[in-house]
Scaffold this motif. Structure first.
Motif: not given
Length: 286
Positions: A130-133, A135-137, A140, A152, A156-157, A254
């Motif tokens: 997930t991002d800082t909000s 939300n799944q990615l 990726y 992104s 980012k993770p 993204n």
């Protein structure tokens, strides 16, 4: 006596040798063969390899032949190794084709593209990060021998680390995101590449066709990671193609591609292979 596979059949059962006689048909899953390791095997049709194939003599996949390795779902479960401090796959999930004293000739196709982990599964799957909000990615790309990628903006993770082993590769590629269009009953599955091992320790493995363990490209998701190819023979010949590359993505933001997998060539005497080898990552992946 020779066995000729000229129709679509399924060989199932773990470490089940193919021999001289067809036995009974089991429903829609295909046909078993007698546990007799004499003779040779010639594959002119499509063989779903749901177990390991062992033959005393030569194994030939003709230009019209296709072998599809189908991993056992129980072998695709991931776990965390305290020895390597990384995620790996129990027993690898690979399939093995072995000629005991003969040769293996691949003139057709061994097709493990997308035969690895399902979408959103596998030790290298990054699409559930997930991002800082929060939300799944799904865009990726998946990791395997290298790291998956996403384009992104930071922060980012970090992607999940690579897994498997470059010398003895048996691991499946990981899936990336899953996209479901409400108008599409099945959606899009972005699966990792499969894993295959070819063994002729006293003979030749000749690849003039194609061994494909690529990850699936993503249309609405990131690319899946490539799988594994391991060849162990007295000599390795051919000018075909062996590939365990990552999948690409059609998304422009993204998103990113999947990492490549592994190819390992073991020869007891000589390596005469002049064909293509590819374990490349796609769209930013390693």
């Amino acid at each position: 006596m020779a066995i000729i596979v000229s129709k679509n059949v399924s060989l199932f059962g773990f470490n089940f040798p193919i021999g001289t006689d067809w036995l009974s048909t089991f429903g829609e899953t295909g046909t078993r063969v007698a546990p007799d390791t004499t003779g040779t095997v010639t594959i002119n049709g499509t063989l779903l390899l749901e177990g390991n194939l062992t033959c005393y003599g030569d194994i030939t996949i003709t230009a019209a032949g296709k072998v599809i390795p189908v991993p056992d779902k129980d072998l695709k479960k991931s776990y965390f190794s305290l020895d390597t401090f990384s995620y790996t796959t129990a027993n690898g999930g690979s399939r093995t084709i072995t000629s005991t004293i003969g040769d293996i000739y691949v003139c057709g196709l061994i097709d493990g593209k997308g035969a690895g982990f399902e979408s959103n599964q596998g030790p290298g799957c990054n699409s559930l990060l997930t991002d800082t909000s929060g939300n799944q990615l799904p865009g990726y790309g998946a990791s395997h021998a290298g790291l998956g990628y996403i384009n992104s903006s930071p922060p980012k993770p970090l992607p999940n680390p690579g897994y498997g082993h470059y010398e003895t590769p048996l691991s499946l590629g990981s899936g990336s995101g899953y996209y479901h269009n409400p108008l599409d009953l099945f959606g899009e599955e972005t699966k990792g590449g499969g894993a295959i091992k070819l063994v002729a320790r006293s003979g030749i493995v000749q690849i003039d066709g194609k061994v494909n363990m690529d990850g699936i490209d993503g249309t609405h998701a990131g690319g899946a990671s490539g799988g594994s190819i391991w060849v162990h023979a007295w000599e390795i010949h051919g000018d075909g193609t062996m590939t365990a590359a990552g999948g690409s993505t059609l998304l422009t933001s993204n998103a990113g591609g999947g990492a490549g997998g592994y190819i390992s060539l073991w020869h007891e005497r000589s390596l005469f292979y002049n064909g293509l080898l590819s374990v490349s990552g796609k769209d930013g992946a390693e």
